[in-house]
Design a protein around this motif. Structure first.
Motif, PDB file in Angstrom:
ATOM      1  N   ALA A   6       0.838  -1.189   0.000  1.00 34.81           N
ATOM      2  CA  ALA A   6       0.000   0.000   0.000  1.00 34.81           C
ATOM      3  C   ALA A   6       0.876   1.242   0.000  1.00 34.81           C
ATOM      4  O   ALA A   6       2.090   1.188   0.171  1.00 34.81           O
ATOM      5  N   THR A   7       0.262   2.403  -0.167  1.00 33.69           N
ATOM      6  CA  THR A   7       0.964   3.688  -0.111  1.00 33.69           C
ATOM      7  C   THR A   7       0.299   4.563   0.930  1.00 33.69           C
ATOM      8  O   THR A   7      -0.826   5.005   0.717  1.00 33.69           O
ATOM      9  N   PRO A   8       0.931   4.796   2.091  1.00 28.22           N
ATOM     10  CA  PRO A   8       2.182   4.172   2.532  1.00 28.22           C
ATOM     11  C   PRO A   8       1.980   2.691   2.865  1.00 28.22           C
ATOM     12  O   PRO A   8       0.850   2.218   2.889  1.00 28.22           O
ATOM     13  N   ALA A   9       3.065   1.985   3.137  1.00 28.77           N
ATOM     14  CA  ALA A   9       2.988   0.548   3.388  1.00 28.77           C
ATOM     15  C   ALA A   9       2.562   0.229   4.811  1.00 28.77           C
ATOM     16  O   ALA A   9       2.150  -0.900   5.092  1.00 28.77           O
ATOM     17  N   SER A  10       2.633   1.207   5.699  1.00 31.89           N
ATOM     18  CA  SER A  10       2.285   0.963   7.098  1.00 31.89           C
ATOM     19  C   SER A  10       1.813   2.250   7.741  1.00 31.89           C
ATOM     20  O   SER A  10       2.003   3.344   7.205  1.00 31.89           O
ATOM     21  N   GLY A  11       1.204   2.112   8.889  1.00 31.18           N
ATOM     22  CA  GLY A  11       0.719   3.261   9.634  1.00 31.18           C
ATOM     23  C   GLY A  11       0.332   2.844  11.032  1.00 31.18           C
ATOM     24  O   GLY A  11       0.325   1.647  11.368  1.00 31.18           O
ATOM     25  N   THR A  16      -3.748   9.336  21.043  1.00 32.95           N
ATOM     26  CA  THR A  16      -3.415  10.732  20.760  1.00 32.95           C
ATOM     27  C   THR A  16      -3.388  11.038  19.267  1.00 32.95           C
ATOM     28  O   THR A  16      -3.438  12.195  18.871  1.00 32.95           O
ATOM     29  N   ALA A  17      -3.276  10.017  18.420  1.00 38.83           N
ATOM     30  CA  ALA A  17      -3.297  10.181  16.960  1.00 38.83           C
ATOM     31  C   ALA A  17      -4.208   9.090  16.407  1.00 38.83           C
ATOM     32  O   ALA A  17      -3.740   8.047  15.947  1.00 38.83           O
ATOM     33  N   PRO A  18      -5.514   9.309  16.446  1.00 39.50           N
ATOM     34  CA  PRO A  18      -6.464   8.213  16.271  1.00 39.50           C
ATOM     35  C   PRO A  18      -6.774   7.801  14.829  1.00 39.50           C
ATOM     36  O   PRO A  18      -7.566   6.878  14.640  1.00 39.50           O
ATOM     37  N   THR A  19      -6.175   8.434  13.810  1.00 35.39           N
ATOM     38  CA  THR A  19      -6.557   8.122  12.436  1.00 35.39           C
ATOM     39  C   THR A  19      -5.335   8.008  11.541  1.00 35.39           C
ATOM     40  O   THR A  19      -4.375   8.789  11.679  1.00 35.39           O
ATOM     41  N   THR A  20      -5.378   7.019  10.632  1.00 30.25           N
ATOM     42  CA  THR A  20      -4.369   6.910   9.589  1.00 30.25           C
ATOM     43  C   THR A  20      -5.046   6.483   8.298  1.00 30.25           C
ATOM     44  O   THR A  20      -6.069   5.796   8.326  1.00 30.25           O
ATOM     45  N   THR A  21      -4.492   6.902   7.160  1.00 33.99           N
ATOM     46  CA  THR A  21      -5.090   6.565   5.865  1.00 33.99           C
ATOM     47  C   THR A  21      -4.021   6.037   4.924  1.00 33.99           C
ATOM     48  O   THR A  21      -2.823   6.305   5.103  1.00 33.99           O
ATOM     49  N   TRP A  22      -4.436   5.310   3.900  1.00 34.23           N
ATOM     50  CA  TRP A  22      -3.559   4.816   2.856  1.00 34.23           C
ATOM     51  C   TRP A  22      -4.391   4.586   1.590  1.00 34.23           C
ATOM     52  O   TRP A  22      -5.617   4.641   1.624  1.00 34.23           O
ATOM     53  N   SER A  23      -3.716   4.329   0.504  1.00 32.38           N
ATOM     54  CA  SER A  23      -4.411   4.073  -0.755  1.00 32.38           C
ATOM     55  C   SER A  23      -3.617   3.088  -1.579  1.00 32.38           C
ATOM     56  O   SER A  23      -2.425   2.840  -1.330  1.00 32.38           O
ATOM     57  N   ALA A  24      -4.259   2.527  -2.604  1.00 32.64           N
ATOM     58  CA  ALA A  24      -3.590   1.602  -3.514  1.00 32.64           C
ATOM     59  C   ALA A  24      -4.381   1.530  -4.808  1.00 32.64           C
ATOM     60  O   ALA A  24      -5.582   1.774  -4.835  1.00 32.64           O
ATOM     61  N   GLY A  25      -3.690   1.169  -5.884  1.00 31.89           N
ATOM     62  CA  GLY A  25      -4.346   1.022  -7.165  1.00 31.89           C
ATOM     63  C   GLY A  25      -3.738   1.942  -8.213  1.00 31.89           C
ATOM     64  O   GLY A  25      -2.764   2.661  -7.947  1.00 31.89           O
ATOM     65  N   PRO A  26      -4.312   1.944  -9.406  1.00 34.88           N
ATOM     66  CA  PRO A  26      -5.534   1.234  -9.793  1.00 34.88           C
ATOM     67  C   PRO A  26      -5.314  -0.269  -9.982  1.00 34.88           C
ATOM     68  O   PRO A  26      -4.201  -0.702 -10.236  1.00 34.88           O
ATOM     69  N   PHE A 126      -8.521   2.263  -4.310  1.00 34.31           N
ATOM     70  CA  PHE A 126      -9.286   2.368  -3.067  1.00 34.31           C
ATOM     71  C   PHE A 126      -8.518   3.218  -2.065  1.00 34.31           C
ATOM     72  O   PHE A 126      -7.308   3.412  -2.176  1.00 34.31           O
ATOM     73  N   THR A 127      -9.245   3.714  -1.090  1.00 36.54           N
ATOM     74  CA  THR A 127      -8.671   4.435   0.049  1.00 36.54           C
ATOM     75  C   THR A 127      -9.057   3.715   1.328  1.00 36.54           C
ATOM     76  O   THR A 127     -10.233   3.376   1.523  1.00 36.54           O
ATOM     77  N   GLY A 128      -8.072   3.467   2.178  1.00 37.74           N
ATOM     78  CA  GLY A 128      -8.335   2.833   3.463  1.00 37.74           C
ATOM     79  C   GLY A 128      -8.159   3.827   4.602  1.00 37.74           C
ATOM     80  O   GLY A 128      -7.291   4.715   4.546  1.00 37.74           O
ATOM     81  N   THR A 129      -8.992   3.679   5.629  1.00 34.89           N
ATOM     82  CA  THR A 129      -8.900   4.529   6.818  1.00 34.89           C
ATOM     83  C   THR A 129      -9.041   3.657   8.055  1.00 34.89           C
ATOM     84  O   THR A 129      -9.972   2.843   8.143  1.00 34.89           O
ATOM     85  N   ALA A 130      -8.109   3.800   8.985  1.00 31.82           N
ATOM     86  CA  ALA A 130      -8.205   3.143  10.290  1.00 31.82           C
ATOM     87  C   ALA A 130      -8.342   4.224  11.351  1.00 31.82           C
ATOM     88  O   ALA A 130      -7.546   5.168  11.385  1.00 31.82           O
ATOM     89  N   SER A 131      -9.355   4.085  12.210  1.00 33.61           N
ATOM     90  CA  SER A 131      -9.636   5.117  13.213  1.00 33.61           C
ATOM     91  C   SER A 131     -10.006   4.474  14.536  1.00 33.61           C
ATOM     92  O   SER A 131     -10.651   3.410  14.566  1.00 33.61           O
ATOM     93  N   LEU A 132      -9.629   5.135  15.596  1.00 30.28           N
ATOM     94  CA  LEU A 132     -10.120   4.778  16.921  1.00 30.28           C
ATOM     95  C   LEU A 132     -11.347   5.643  17.195  1.00 30.28           C
ATOM     96  O   LEU A 132     -11.260   6.874  17.170  1.00 30.28           O
ATOM     97  N   VAL A 133     -12.492   5.010  17.408  1.00 31.17           N
ATOM     98  CA  VAL A 133     -13.750   5.743  17.546  1.00 31.17           C
ATOM     99  C   VAL A 133     -14.388   5.425  18.888  1.00 31.17           C
ATOM    100  O   VAL A 133     -14.221   4.327  19.438  1.00 31.17           O
TER     101      VAL A 133
END
Length: 572
Positions: A6-11, A16-26, A126-133
């Protein structure tokens, strides 16, 4: 085997920093290997892996969850989401046709691999999002006394007694007969004053007027209209529905045109109720509308019968894949004629498709508090039109919400069963009586984690029923099978690619009788020695859990101290 990065490959995410995003494709090459198990990765563009690290204080999960979303621009495309633990074991998945795909996990410190498979990428990224909610704050459970239930099983001499996956159930409120559909068999169940059940085979066949009945089935369904007491049974045979109806509890059957439309590929449903005012009404003396709905590859449609189910009008699309995933739950009709068909994945939420003009037009109305699940949601409609929507959330828990405006807005969305330790559920079903009373049944287990993991999940499943007496503001939940598990181990909800743990198939059903007693039709997957401590035997025994005591869904029949029921003037 390695997968694309993925871009980036990790996160990472933290308190204190509850969200990270990444993308990949097409992506251009489809990967459909997930339909037969875990997706196979390794060749170019077959998967995308993102390394995710979660760092939170101890106890943080008490009020928070880890939410992972994967979304893409083209609604006609489809990506599937899988989450692997540090050892490479799949612990969660969202492999539906929803956009976005969503997974909810406990917010604990851990390392994960978030794997995305391009099931039908159509050249999309696609776009990926990981969040602490923060978890929603649920009201406390109801303090009402929970009803009690008694279970009865079909005897071995009944055809399909042990082949009763995804049953349907209805009650003739005039005769008291309960009608139970499983595979090609229609069963009539009667109860004496002591609550003892008698099961009889009343399947449609050539001898009783309907030679197209009881022949073959890819997806059986039954519906009993609570106002006319007519029972419909339908078998999905290829892309044709073979349907009959009975007005005498299966003594005789009348063949019909089936569905009147191309019945699609799965999840047919039949329901009925009054016509909405101001539109086209009945063409014969039969007063109610009958609806046949089914999903196809790119959409789902409904057709309405105005002659008691003999023939149907043209198919009308309820939604397309631009709105919702194809699979839907079962159609319900409100006292004012409003029609509801629930769906487990409409964008990022679960929703109801609603028609207020007798099936001529439809609109999709989402529950914004929900996230997509693996089991079809269900709705029940009270006497005054209040809608109760029960569903399995993305984290596997049971949730239910209420609408007073036909699904336009939702109230009291809350988790049920948590006070009994329930962490995973499947097959949610809902029914209602008085406008402020409803019941929500589901199979549940107190074991968390990936309940579809055949090799590692060890949960024990029971039938639970939650009941509200205050319009859905609070619910009291009871284990309706406390000494007899319904299943041990995994339950697969992934369709025909599943193994032996798909013995229960895709759904259960619930209804009420003339006094408001709740009856749940389900397949018992753990019988004989399994029920008394032995190994899981993957049965599918036709079973009904019938309310034996407590307040019913009709206040006029509330239980008194003796446990008997009041009978108001003119009551049945």
């Amino acid at each position: 085997m390695s997968a694309d990065a993925a871009t980036p490959a990790s996160g990472s995410v933290s308190d204190t920093a509850p969200t990270t995003t990444w993308s990949a494709g097409p992506f251009a090459v489809p990967n459909v290997t997930g339909t037969t198990g875990d997706p196979t990765c390794g060749d170019p563009q077959l998967c995308d892996d993102f390394a995710l690290r979660v760092s939170v204080p101890s106890g943080y999960d008490a009020g928070h969850s880890l939410r992972i979303d994967v979304k893409w621009p083209n609604a006609a495309a489809d990506f599937d989401l899988y989450v692997l633990d540090a050892g490479g074991r799949e612990i969660a998945a969202s492999a539906s046709s929803s956009d976005p795909e969503t997974v909810l996990l406990p917010a604990v410190s851990a390392s994960y691999t978030v794997r995305v498979a391009p099931y039908a990428p159509l050249g999309d990224s696609f776009t990926g999002t990981a969040s602490l909610v923060a978890n929603p704050v649920d009201p406390p459970p109801s303090t009402a006394t929970p009803p009690a239930y008694a279970n009865s099983h079909a005897p071995d001499g009944i055809a399909d007694a042990h082949n009763a996956g995804e049953p349907s159930i209805g009650v003739n409120r005039s005769t008291g007969a309960t009608m139970f559909q499983a595979y090609t068999s229609t069963l009539k169940v009667t109860y004496d004053a002591a609550g003892t059940a008698t099961w009889q085979d009343k399947s449609a066949n050539a001898a009783n007027g309907c030679p197209q009945g009881s022949l073959t089935s890819l997806d059986p369904i039954l519906f009993t209209d609570p106002r006319t007491n007519r029972t419909f049974e339908s078998q999905l045979a290829g892309k044709t529905a073979l349907t009959c109806y009975t007005d005498d509890d299966g003594g005789t059957w009348t063949p019909t045109a089936g569905s009147g439309i191309d019945s699609g590929v799965d999840h047919q449903t039949i329901g009925g109720g009054p016509f909405a005012s101001g539109g086209l009404g009945a063409l014969t003396s039969y007063p109610n509308a009958v609806y046949y709905c089914s999903q196809d590859i790119a959409d789902a449609s409904c057709a309405v019968s105005r002659d008691g189910g003999l023939t149907y009008g043209p198919a009308v699309p309820m939604y397309s894949l631009l709105d919702c995933g194809g699979l839907h739950g079962h159609v319900k009709v409100a006292p004012d004629g409003t029609v509801y068909v629930p769906n487990k994945g409409c964008g990022g939420n679960q929703a109801v498709a609603v028609s207020e003009d007798n099936g001529q037009t439809w609109s999709v109305r989402k529950n914004p508090f929900s996230t997509p699940g693996d089991s079809d949601p269900s709705v029940g409609v009270g006497a005054g039109g209040t809608v109760y929507m029960g569903y399995q959330n993305s984290d596997g828990t049971a949730r239910i919400a209420v609408s007073h405006d036909k699904g336009k807005t939702w109230l009291y969305d809350q988790k049920v069963g948590a006070d009994l330790g329930v962490k995973n559920i499947v097959f949610p079903v809902v029914t209602a009586g008085d406008d402020n009373r409803a019941a929500f049944a589901f199979l549940g287990t107190t074991t968390g984690g990936n309940y579809q993991d055949t090799d590692n999940f060890t949960g024990v499943w029971h039938l639970y029923v939650a009941t509200t007496y205050d319009g859905g503001q609070s619910w009291v939940t009871v284990d309706a099978t406390p000494t007899d598990p319904v299943q041990k181990g995994s339950i697969c909800t992934g369709g025909t690619t599943c193994g032996k743990d798909r013995n229960l198939l895709d759904f259960n059903d619930v209804t009420i009788d003339a006094r408001g007693r709740v009856l749940v039709g389900y397949a018992d997957g753990c019988t004989g020695a399994c029920a008394t401590g032995g190994a899981q035997n993957y049965d599918a025994l036709a079973t009904i859990a019938r309310q034996a005591s407590g307040n019913t869904l009709y206040g006029a029949y509330d239980a008194v101290v003796t446990g008997k029921h009041k009978k108001p003037k003119g009551g049945q």
